[in-house]
Motif scaffolding. Structure first.
Motif, PDB file in Angstrom:
ATOM      1  N   LYS A 117      45.496  34.819  46.419  1.00 41.33           N
ATOM      2  CA  LYS A 117      45.710  35.858  45.415  1.00 41.33           C
ATOM      3  C   LYS A 117      45.003  35.540  44.108  1.00 41.33           C
ATOM      4  O   LYS A 117      44.644  36.439  43.342  1.00 41.33           O
ATOM      5  CB  LYS A 117      47.217  36.039  45.176  1.00 41.33           C
ATOM      6  N   SER A 118      44.807  34.256  43.837  1.00 38.02           N
ATOM      7  CA  SER A 118      44.134  33.849  42.608  1.00 38.02           C
ATOM      8  C   SER A 118      42.619  33.991  42.768  1.00 38.02           C
ATOM      9  O   SER A 118      42.065  33.737  43.842  1.00 38.02           O
ATOM     10  CB  SER A 118      44.476  32.393  42.265  1.00 38.02           C
ATOM     11  N   LYS A 119      41.922  34.390  41.716  1.00 38.64           N
ATOM     12  CA  LYS A 119      40.469  34.534  41.762  1.00 38.64           C
ATOM     13  C   LYS A 119      39.754  33.197  41.719  1.00 38.64           C
ATOM     14  O   LYS A 119      38.609  33.096  42.143  1.00 38.64           O
ATOM     15  CB  LYS A 119      39.989  35.405  40.590  1.00 38.64           C
ATOM     16  N   THR A 120      40.405  32.175  41.191  1.00 38.19           N
ATOM     17  CA  THR A 120      39.774  30.875  41.107  1.00 38.19           C
ATOM     18  C   THR A 120      40.022  30.075  42.373  1.00 38.19           C
ATOM     19  O   THR A 120      41.084  30.170  42.992  1.00 38.19           O
ATOM     20  CB  THR A 120      40.307  30.082  39.888  1.00 38.19           C
ATOM     21  N   ARG A 121      39.031  29.292  42.763  1.00 35.30           N
ATOM     22  CA  ARG A 121      39.157  28.485  43.972  1.00 35.30           C
ATOM     23  C   ARG A 121      40.018  27.245  43.745  1.00 35.30           C
ATOM     24  O   ARG A 121      40.459  26.617  44.702  1.00 35.30           O
ATOM     25  CB  ARG A 121      37.774  28.054  44.456  1.00 35.30           C
ATOM     26  N   TRP A 139      41.873  41.365  48.513  1.00 33.17           N
ATOM     27  CA  TRP A 139      40.399  41.267  48.527  1.00 33.17           C
ATOM     28  C   TRP A 139      39.800  42.038  49.696  1.00 33.17           C
ATOM     29  O   TRP A 139      38.684  42.541  49.589  1.00 33.17           O
ATOM     30  CB  TRP A 139      39.984  39.804  48.569  1.00 33.17           C
ATOM     31  N   LYS A 194      32.355  36.908  44.088  1.00 31.82           N
ATOM     32  CA  LYS A 194      33.625  37.635  44.066  1.00 31.82           C
ATOM     33  C   LYS A 194      34.475  37.219  45.266  1.00 31.82           C
ATOM     34  O   LYS A 194      33.958  36.894  46.330  1.00 31.82           O
ATOM     35  CB  LYS A 194      33.365  39.143  44.128  1.00 31.82           C
ATOM     36  N   PRO A 195      35.803  37.260  45.135  1.00 30.28           N
ATOM     37  CA  PRO A 195      36.666  36.957  46.287  1.00 30.28           C
ATOM     38  C   PRO A 195      36.454  37.930  47.446  1.00 30.28           C
ATOM     39  O   PRO A 195      36.754  37.598  48.589  1.00 30.28           O
ATOM     40  CB  PRO A 195      38.077  37.079  45.700  1.00 30.28           C
ATOM     41  N   GLU A 196      35.948  39.131  47.143  1.00 28.70           N
ATOM     42  CA  GLU A 196      35.672  40.088  48.215  1.00 28.70           C
ATOM     43  C   GLU A 196      34.652  39.543  49.212  1.00 28.70           C
ATOM     44  O   GLU A 196      34.683  39.878  50.402  1.00 28.70           O
ATOM     45  CB  GLU A 196      35.172  41.416  47.646  1.00 28.70           C
TER      46      GLU A 196
END
Length: 272
Positions: free
Chosen positions: A31-35, A45, A235-237
């Protein structure tokens, strides 16, 4: 002890191969955008991926070019294989050596060469008022070009194994050449044809270098789209898209592998 060490080595090799893919799959549900931070499980996503028109356009272009190039390259490779089979041994060896060059050659050399050929043809046709625009057609021609050697080398071994007497017997019994080919030759070489098609499809699906040099402005495939996103930040997408691609390829491999086994089993002579 030797058997245990060999199994440990095999497990280590598989970890090296599939651990990055496993991380990618997990990140596609993060859910978080950061790895660096885990924010919980989500399908957000995947939803946003299907809502992104640029990604969907690149996906459509990629699948269309991969399917068309694999299909055309397989047909051309099949015809080329028959032509090679009718050549003398020395001539056939020379031509097969020429087919090895595009596979061993660096892709960047092939990509630049194709780009220069398209530019030269465009300059030649400009004298008659015609132009060549870099886009889908140039990318398709480029993919067909580098796929043909792989399809030939997948089909040739199967052609060498067929019994030509069966084909001649079908002709003697009144079958047309096309019917004899479709009923006698094609079932025997179908596993090689499917292998060549799948190899060409997967090579075209993830090709970047040749696509980069033969595409025009405004036209993107997934490889060039991801390359553009990397420079701006992934992007996470893209994680979700890569996961779906991996799952799709895995499913295709399982389906085609089962089809190959059925084809090989049906082509074996019955024992009474």
């Amino acid at each position: 002890m030797k058997k245990v060490l060999s199994r440990i080595y095999l497990v280590f090799i598989f970890i090296l191969l599939y651990a990055p893919i496993a991380v990618l799959i997990v990140l596609s549900f993060n859910k978080s955008k950061t790895r660096a931070k885990w924010g919980g499980w989500t399908l957000e996503w995947y939803v946003k991926m299907f809502q992104d028109q640029a990604i969907m356009s690149a996906l459509y272009n990629t699948l269309l070019i991969a399917l068309l190039s694999a299909l055309i390259a397989t047909i051309l490779g099949l015809l080329a294989s028959f032509s090679l089979l009718s050549m003398k041994h020395r001539t056939r060896g020379f031509v097969l050596s020429l087919l090895d060059i595009p596979m061993l050659n660096a892709e960047i050399v092939t990509g630049i060469s194709l780009m220069l050929i398209f530019i030269a043809i465009g300059q030649f046709l400009s004298h008659w008022g015609y132009t060549i625009e870099f886009g889908m057609m140039t990318v398709l021609i480029g993919h067909i070009t580098f796929n043909i050697p792989y399809t030939v080398l997948s089909i040739m071994p199967k052609l060498r194994q067929i019994n030509i007497s069966t084909y001649e017997a079908a002709l003697d019994l009144g079958a047309s050449r096309w019917l004899a080919f479709r009923k006698v030759i094609l079932p025997d070489i179908m596993s090689g044809v499917l292998s060549g098609f799948m190899l060409a499809f997967t090579l075209s699906l993830d090709d970047f270098v040749i696509t980069h040099f033969t595409k025009g402005p405004g036209f993107d495939t997934l490889s060039t789209k991801i390359y553009t996103e990397v420079r701006k930040g992934i992007k996470p997408e893209m994680y979700a898209l890569s996961t779906l691609l991996f799952a799709s390829i895995l499913l295709l491999i399982l389906i085609f592998g089962r089809a190959r086994r059925k084809t090989a089993a049906s082509s074996q002579p019955a024992v009474y």
